[in-house]
Design an enzyme around this catalytic site. Structure first.
Site, PDB file in Angstrom:
ATOM      1  N   HIS B  30       0.851  -1.191   0.000  1.00  0.00           N
ATOM      2  CA  HIS B  30       0.000   0.000   0.000  1.00  0.00           C
ATOM      3  C   HIS B  30       0.882   1.234   0.000  1.00  0.00           C
ATOM      4  O   HIS B  30       2.101   1.141   0.204  1.00  0.00           O
ATOM      5  CB  HIS B  30      -0.970  -0.019   1.193  1.00  0.00           C
ATOM      6  CG  HIS B  30      -0.311   0.073   2.525  1.00  0.00           C
ATOM      7  ND1 HIS B  30       0.571  -0.894   2.999  1.00  0.00           N
ATOM      8  CD2 HIS B  30      -0.378   1.014   3.511  1.00  0.00           C
ATOM      9  CE1 HIS B  30       0.991  -0.548   4.202  1.00  0.00           C
ATOM     10  NE2 HIS B  30       0.440   0.604   4.535  1.00  0.00           N
ATOM     11  N   ASP B  34       5.921   4.552   4.971  1.00  0.00           N
ATOM     12  CA  ASP B  34       6.870   3.588   5.523  1.00  0.00           C
ATOM     13  C   ASP B  34       6.952   2.310   4.685  1.00  0.00           C
ATOM     14  O   ASP B  34       7.763   1.425   4.989  1.00  0.00           O
ATOM     15  CB  ASP B  34       6.549   3.269   6.996  1.00  0.00           C
ATOM     16  CG  ASP B  34       5.104   2.833   7.209  1.00  0.00           C
ATOM     17  OD1 ASP B  34       4.220   3.287   6.446  1.00  0.00           O
ATOM     18  OD2 ASP B  34       4.847   2.051   8.141  1.00  0.00           O
ATOM     19  N   HIS B  35       6.159   2.225   3.632  1.00  0.00           N
ATOM     20  CA  HIS B  35       6.210   1.061   2.742  1.00  0.00           C
ATOM     21  C   HIS B  35       6.725   1.394   1.344  1.00  0.00           C
ATOM     22  O   HIS B  35       6.983   0.492   0.552  1.00  0.00           O
ATOM     23  CB  HIS B  35       4.832   0.391   2.657  1.00  0.00           C
ATOM     24  CG  HIS B  35       4.377  -0.155   3.972  1.00  0.00           C
ATOM     25  ND1 HIS B  35       4.348  -1.495   4.271  1.00  0.00           N
ATOM     26  CD2 HIS B  35       3.994   0.478   5.114  1.00  0.00           C
ATOM     27  CE1 HIS B  35       3.944  -1.671   5.515  1.00  0.00           C
ATOM     28  NE2 HIS B  35       3.716  -0.484   6.048  1.00  0.00           N
ATOM     29  N   ASP B 179       0.174  -3.916   5.986  1.00  0.00           N
ATOM     30  CA  ASP B 179      -0.652  -3.429   7.112  1.00  0.00           C
ATOM     31  C   ASP B 179      -2.087  -3.880   6.912  1.00  0.00           C
ATOM     32  O   ASP B 179      -2.650  -3.717   5.831  1.00  0.00           O
ATOM     33  CB  ASP B 179      -0.638  -1.891   7.183  1.00  0.00           C
ATOM     34  CG  ASP B 179       0.745  -1.344   7.527  1.00  0.00           C
ATOM     35  OD1 ASP B 179       1.682  -2.147   7.652  1.00  0.00           O
ATOM     36  OD2 ASP B 179       0.857  -0.113   7.668  1.00  0.00           O
TER      37      ASP B 179
END
Lengths: 271, 271
Positions: B30, B34-35, B179
């Site tokens: 997504h 932080d990804h 997540d």
């Protein structure tokens, strides 16, 4: 104050035990990825920490678009006021209680700036012994002398400030170049800096590549430091082709002795 | 294959001694920072290394805009073909010589996917001893049996594959969640995975926050692993509020014993 913000800057700040919250001003030299890609993550972390105080980010044109288009794409809305200040040219960028920050346009493949942090000059040292001899008691008379005013003693004698106060002491001056090739007229910007943090992408044997890519060699940086009365030279942005930077250091030392290679977590005492 | 690419991913890859050049597929769960914030820097480094082979990046809608608007803003043009594949929904995402990668839409505050890497099942084990007893010599007859075909021996006897070949051995299955909050129907996607890498942002005492923010607790992850016949559970994305993750591990262990906390540079042998 943070100068440039490459990928992973926030991680290194955390490891160094420095407070991210206390950063109030960020200065970006140019919009290449290795100088700005840590910004979005740093801003995210500031919001995660629930930052409320405003943050100012200074840099060349393109900075605003980068931040303002990047953040919504990762669904991020800062919890604080983000004051992005783009500028053009060599100028006074900002000033605080006892310092100023200046920019100087430098040659690079994209619009690029060096920064100078200059602490205001501080008053000269008060000569307590000499004051006692002259019969100047602690109190308002001494304060007036420190402020540069003459005073009249009870015995009628007039004391001029230079009799008890030394010459003004110059404030700290730090110059940071970002990426740059040979830039005529840059010398004055560096003059008498306590620390010159200068890029040294290449060693001297690669000076033609340095010219072509508008980067510097370690020898160019060292000669500049020698010519401008710099006290300490710190070389950074060294190409990853140099496994260790010993050749960079050796070559630079031939022209300027007080030189070191920047390393992560390096801390330098100025006095 | 790289799953998600947070800030600093390239640095950790280098420290781990893994080749950045060999990455051919990146899968993004997504578009939270932080990804994905490690992508621009990783792509820059690939170009600096003069990469020529194409790179495919899979992810939800928004991925293309992020990459295609970010790179020009830092003046970067890849040296290789960048094949960005946005998808919507649970699907077969890509397949290779002996594997497939699937997506499963999961509940989160933004469009979000889990991924399953599934190696194709491998033929059963050939029972050499039994083959010798039956007089099946090394050669084409054995190959036919391994391929699942019956063979006729010189003596007229027909041998069926199951007489000398064991049952097919299932290929490796790895599920990575990114997540996610509680997602009904997610169980089948995890069934019998060799490794389930599951987010565990919170411990069980914070299950209402987990619900609200559409994240998972360690206990939810452990119960899922127990219910779906997973062999190994690896918990990741643990909130920085947990100085060490011991409470996360302890709570999870009550529901699933073969569990560990993900750490940087962790490497897991599957067989």
């Amino acid at each position: 104050m943070l100068f440039d913000c490459g990928e992973g800057a926030q991680r290194q700040l955390m490891i160094a035990g420095l407070s991210i919250e206390k950063i109030s001003n960020i200065f970006i030299t140019h919009m290449h990825g290795d100088h700005v890609l840590g910004l979005p993550g740093l801003l995210m972390t500031m919001s995660l920490q629930n930052r409320r105080s405003p943050l100012r980010i200074f840099g060349p044109i393109g900075l605003r678009q980068f931040i303002e288009s990047c953040l919504p794409m990762i669904f991020h809305q800062p919890t604080f006021l983000l004051d992005i200040q783009e500028f053009v040219g060599s100028d006074l960028i900002t000033s605080g209680k006892n310092y100023k920050v200046y920019s100087h346009r430098v040659k690079h493949s994209v619009e690029s700036y060096a920064y100078c942090f200059k602490e205001d000059d501080r008053p000269g040292k008060f000569n307590v012994e000499r004051a006692e001899e002259l019969g100047i008691k602690p109190g308002p008379l001494r304060s007036m002398l420190i402020r540069g005013e003459s005073v009249k003693l009870e015995n009628g004698r007039v004391i001029r400030p230079e009799e008890v106060v030394g010459p003004p002491r110059p404030g700290v001056k730090i110059v940071y170049t970002g990426d740059m090739g040979n830039t005529p007229g840059f010398e004055d910007f560096c003059r008498n800096a306590d620390i010159l943090i200068h890029e040294a992408t290449f060693d001297e044997t690669m000076s033609s590549q340095a010219d072509e890519l508008q980067h510097s060699t370690c020898v160019e940086a060292a000669k500049l430091a020698a010519k401008t009365g710099v006290k300490n030279l710190v070389l950074t942005h060294i190409s990853s082709r140099y496994g260790d930077a010993s050749i960079i250091l050796e070559q630079a030392k031939k022209f300027f002795s007080n030189v070191q290679i920047a390393e992560d977590f390096m801390s330098i005492d100025i006095f």
